[in-house]
Scaffold this motif. Structure first.
Motif, short mmCIF file in Angstrom:
data_model
loop_
_atom_site.label_atom_id
_atom_site.label_comp_id
_atom_site.label_asym_id
_atom_site.label_seq_id
_atom_site.Cartn_x
_atom_site.Cartn_y
_atom_site.Cartn_z
N ASN A 192 0.83 -1.21 0.00
CA ASN A 192 0.00 0.00 0.00
C ASN A 192 0.87 1.26 0.00
N ALA A 240 3.77 1.62 -1.33
CA ALA A 240 4.30 1.82 -2.69
C ALA A 240 3.21 2.34 -3.61
N ALA A 241 1.99 1.80 -3.48
CA ALA A 241 0.89 2.22 -4.35
C ALA A 241 0.61 3.71 -4.21
N PHE A 242 0.71 4.21 -2.97
CA PHE A 242 0.34 5.60 -2.72
C PHE A 242 1.56 6.48 -2.40
N ALA A 249 -4.11 1.49 4.02
CA ALA A 249 -4.47 1.79 2.63
C ALA A 249 -5.46 2.95 2.56
N ILE A 250 -6.46 2.93 3.45
CA ILE A 250 -7.46 4.00 3.44
C ILE A 250 -6.81 5.33 3.79
N HIS A 290 -4.42 6.44 0.90
CA HIS A 290 -5.20 6.92 -0.24
C HIS A 290 -5.68 8.35 0.01
N HIS A 291 -6.11 8.61 1.25
CA HIS A 291 -6.57 9.96 1.57
C HIS A 291 -5.42 10.98 1.48
N TYR A 344 -2.75 10.70 -0.31
CA TYR A 344 -2.04 10.65 -1.59
C TYR A 344 -2.43 11.80 -2.52
#
Lengths: 264, 264
Positions: A140, A142-144, A256-257, A260-261, A263
């Motif tokens: 997560n 890395a994704a964001f 992750a949540i 994402h916020h 990011y």
């Protein structure tokens, strides 16, 4: 590369690969095990880690021609039949592609933090002992686009085989540094001007109300125990709103949540 | 309840508990295995499911007095030593507390959908075959108040032992219905006035731009293959923005981010 067929599972050149399901190589020899094509590509392109050898199932060799043709002439590629691979690894290795890697460079929290950009985002992990959660948090991150991860001493090592696998290689991508404890994390991050936030089900501020400005660090604790009260008292606490009758989210899911916020 | 000590692992009354690690009871006898105190409390308070028996480690019996005192007089509570529990279950059951449960009522998609409120949120799962992902999606659905979950025939059963465990009991909380395929899902949801959305890395609309209005259904497909193009062509596709150089999120993680956005 040097293609080296091996038919004896007790061959000393395979010592690093013996019984990898049970052993955690990290901490014993400073080495780790990487599995599968995706993770191997991350390892081979890393500036912080290097590969020492490759162990590949004989019938999988043609499929990795693109990977091994880039290797140095003397880089060892051990090629074995399925029976030898399973006997060495201690379980049925489906993917048939393993590598032993290690760190190129020593880790240092202050050096890592000072190199980060002005709007850097850092995750701080306290007592994350589960390898699946550790791997998922790195995936997560890395994704964001988290810039670095700090871990206290009670966290498991992100370079454990299963954590690397679950991270889909992100454990080799996102820089991380082990720090003594969360109070040392807090002092280091304060020195480098980070706004520090603690994610907690009892957080004072809803994540939706949070605006990221400048360098930001987000602390995550383990499910159940959560983050130490002494630490949370030092910073803004943030909650993820959810149904009142529900216990809590998995910690990697919560990461992750929040990421994402924060990011973008 | 009826406390029944058993010392013979081949005792016929324990037949439902035999080798539960390998067997998926669901689909063979319409039964499932629930583990641990939290999941058992969900099972005992459920209107859709019922418990048939309890299997408890002898030394754990005093600790569940609060649970078993509410049971009917003839409800069987089998009490066994660790050796018998391990021999029956086929592995070392740490928690020492298992139950066999089953459905009280038949499932029907139209009946389930017609009973939902005007602002209902439904998850539609296509080809989610991994038990961990299935359990985690249910946990997230419960956390963020999804009203129901539809599953196509290629999904694994949410009542598989590991899925229930990972869901922390949410597989017994959030109503779910098996539907033939995603096209039948789409027709049913259209009949009941749902706005239908597909979550996809290539989605046209950023999740951040999405405003939920009225009845909403969100489709999730498996990592890699994703949702069928024919299905996505029928609805608005939504993406979770992330770094371009990163492959994709875990599907359960993606569900959490989307559900958090749609919640409240």
């Amino acid at each position: 590369m040097a293609i080296i067929p091996i038919t004896d599972p007790t061959d000393a050149r395979l010592a690093d690969y013996v019984n990898i399901r049970e052993r955690d190589l990290v901490g014993r020899q400073g080495k780790f095990v990487a599995e599968g094509r995706v993770v191997l590509n991350v390892l081979f392109s890393s500036s912080r880690f290097e590969a020492y050898s490759l162990l590949v199932l004989d019938r999988k060799l043609p499929g990795i021609a693109d990977i091994i043709q880039k290797l140095d002439d003397d880089f060892p590629v051990y090629v074995v039949p399925q029976s030898v691979l399973d006997a060495v690894a201690g379980f049925n290795v489906h993917r048939g592609l393993l590598a032993i890697g290690g760190r190129r460079t020593a880790e240092d929290a202050d050096a890592a933090l000072s190199a980060l950009p002005e709007n850097a985002l850092v995750l701080c992990l306290v007592n994350i002992a589960n390898h699946d959660n550790m791997g998922a948090i790195f995936r997560n991150a890395a994704a964001f686009g988290a810039d670095a991860i700090l871990l206290d001493k009670t966290c498991c090592d992100p370079l454990y085989r299963k954590a690397i696998r679950v991270s889909v290689g992100a454990a080799l991508k996102v820089p991380f540094v082990h720090v003594e404890d969360e109070l040392e994390m807090h002092m280091s991050l304060s020195r480098f001007g980070f706004t520090q936030l603690a994610l907690s089900p009892s957080g004072a501020l809803s994540l939706r109300q949070l605006n990221r400005t400048g360098r930001t660090a987000l602390y995550l604790g383990t499910e159940g125990a959560g983050l130490p009260g002494e630490l949370m008292a030092k910073m803004t606490t943030v909650r993820i709103d959810m149904r009142q009758d529900f216990d809590s989210l998995n910690v990697a899911t919560a990461s992750a949540i929040a990421l994402h916020h924060l990011y973008g």
